[in-house]
Design a protein around this motif. Sequence first.
Motif, PDB file in Angstrom:
ATOM      1  N   GLY A 111       0.793  -1.221   0.000  1.00  0.00           N
ATOM      2  CA  GLY A 111       0.000   0.000   0.000  1.00  0.00           C
ATOM      3  C   GLY A 111       0.820   1.262   0.000  1.00  0.00           C
ATOM      4  O   GLY A 111       0.355   2.321  -0.432  1.00  0.00           O
ATOM      5  N   LEU A 112       2.058   1.172   0.468  1.00  0.00           N
ATOM      6  CA  LEU A 112       2.979   2.299   0.430  1.00  0.00           C
ATOM      7  C   LEU A 112       3.934   2.188  -0.755  1.00  0.00           C
ATOM      8  O   LEU A 112       3.992   3.070  -1.616  1.00  0.00           O
ATOM      9  CB  LEU A 112       3.772   2.388   1.735  1.00  0.00           C
ATOM     10  CG  LEU A 112       4.971   3.342   1.749  1.00  0.00           C
ATOM     11  CD1 LEU A 112       4.511   4.785   1.549  1.00  0.00           C
ATOM     12  CD2 LEU A 112       5.743   3.207   3.055  1.00  0.00           C
ATOM     13  N   ASN A 113       4.700   1.104  -0.810  1.00  0.00           N
ATOM     14  CA  ASN A 113       5.824   1.080  -1.746  1.00  0.00           C
ATOM     15  C   ASN A 113       5.449   0.897  -3.206  1.00  0.00           C
ATOM     16  O   ASN A 113       6.222   1.265  -4.088  1.00  0.00           O
ATOM     17  CB  ASN A 113       6.852   0.042  -1.304  1.00  0.00           C
ATOM     18  CG  ASN A 113       7.839   0.645  -0.313  1.00  0.00           C
ATOM     19  OD1 ASN A 113       8.114   1.845  -0.370  1.00  0.00           O
ATOM     20  ND2 ASN A 113       8.374  -0.166   0.574  1.00  0.00           N
ATOM     21  N   THR A 114       4.271   0.348  -3.507  1.00  0.00           N
ATOM     22  CA  THR A 114       3.840   0.334  -4.901  1.00  0.00           C
ATOM     23  C   THR A 114       3.435   1.742  -5.338  1.00  0.00           C
ATOM     24  O   THR A 114       3.532   2.088  -6.514  1.00  0.00           O
ATOM     25  CB  THR A 114       2.684  -0.655  -5.107  1.00  0.00           C
ATOM     26  OG1 THR A 114       3.113  -1.955  -4.692  1.00  0.00           O
ATOM     27  CG2 THR A 114       2.250  -0.728  -6.570  1.00  0.00           C
ATOM     28  N   PHE A 115       3.025   2.558  -4.378  1.00  0.00           N
ATOM     29  CA  PHE A 115       2.626   3.934  -4.694  1.00  0.00           C
ATOM     30  C   PHE A 115       3.827   4.869  -4.844  1.00  0.00           C
ATOM     31  O   PHE A 115       3.728   5.902  -5.509  1.00  0.00           O
ATOM     32  CB  PHE A 115       1.687   4.470  -3.613  1.00  0.00           C
ATOM     33  CG  PHE A 115       1.114   5.823  -3.919  1.00  0.00           C
ATOM     34  CD1 PHE A 115       0.397   6.039  -5.085  1.00  0.00           C
ATOM     35  CD2 PHE A 115       1.299   6.884  -3.055  1.00  0.00           C
ATOM     36  CE1 PHE A 115      -0.137   7.290  -5.373  1.00  0.00           C
ATOM     37  CE2 PHE A 115       0.771   8.136  -3.332  1.00  0.00           C
ATOM     38  CZ  PHE A 115       0.042   8.343  -4.504  1.00  0.00           C
ATOM     39  N   VAL A 116       4.964   4.533  -4.233  1.00  0.00           N
ATOM     40  CA  VAL A 116       6.108   5.452  -4.229  1.00  0.00           C
ATOM     41  C   VAL A 116       6.556   5.842  -5.647  1.00  0.00           C
ATOM     42  O   VAL A 116       6.715   7.033  -5.931  1.00  0.00           O
ATOM     43  CB  VAL A 116       7.269   4.896  -3.392  1.00  0.00           C
ATOM     44  CG1 VAL A 116       8.513   5.762  -3.553  1.00  0.00           C
ATOM     45  CG2 VAL A 116       6.880   4.838  -1.920  1.00  0.00           C
TER      46      VAL A 116
END
Length: 374
Positions: A111-116
Amino acid sequence: MSTILRRSDMEEILYGATFLGAGGGGPLKMGITKLDSLDANKESTVEIELLDLDEIKDDDYGAMVACLGSPEAMKNSDYGPDAVFAFEALQKAMKLENKEVKYLYSGEMGGLNTFVPILVALLSGKDVSQRIKVLDVDSNGRAVPELNTSLPAARGFDPYPVGMGSLSGNKIVAYGINDKESEDICRNLCQLYNLQIGFSTWAMSKLELKNNCIVGCLTKALKVGQAILQAKKEQKDPLELLQPVMECKRLTTAYIIDKETKIVNGFDVGTTTLEDAVTHERFTILFQNENMAVQRADGSTIITVPELICMLCRDKNENAYMPLDNASTEKGMLIDVIISPADELWWASDYKANECWIPCLKRAGYEGPQIRYK
């Protein structure tokens, strides 16, 4: 063929990526909250271009960008600028080798690192046509806790060099001699910068990406997210809609009756104890950021990493149908535990990449053989 990702597509990708993160990769709420804040800024369109890998030239390079640190610590922090600084540091380092890093790709599902990388692309310019493009590639096809548990490193492609950035604007380049040294450098700097840094590495050509990463993974995350959100809208069993888009099966629908977590060297390490809602059978999930293994009450082990142990909230409240990472699970929650096989590159005999997980399994309290999905 390239695809324009709009705000709704990004949200669907984040739902799917959080599920595929298998306990790690950062909370879904972090990505959604940041996405909402960007969407509220009418000065810039929330839109980027996603490229198929075959659309780039053989000598063009893409690099992954992510945030590293404790998910618990990062829940109460900003992120994005640190990843931009990390990517810029890597670009400068690669220019010294006459290699131009033109594209971004995700370092892990979550949820965080795919968005980065999506966020870095959005921050790269107000004009959509001038923004950095994101490749439909992920380093791992799941979340991983360490650089040396990443698929590229496990397949012999060291994270060299590594660009790092802090929220205060620091840009650092490290030339570790191997994945373990690069991991140690990043973890120590992570401690220095309040348990959070942006980092960028694995600058790869088209062929290197095909050989060492998971191609098409953002499209897969999009389909998984669409399935979960459709199940939520229609109040259906999520497995019914997930199975047509990915291989998976439900292990249990259970209540979390206990959870123990401690931060060890920047990792969230602990156990989640579950009780099946119907049979009352008990299970224990061992985790180090990501879910490492599931065991029965008698101590026998059902499945281990690199296979995916995914979680989905089934409570009838605002969290219903929300994919969960381990920073978001709470005692009393009713969850689905759904398991799925990792990409075959993890198990290929040429590098035996699966074995890179053994130290993590031991740290989480498991010393038996790795057990595949079946």
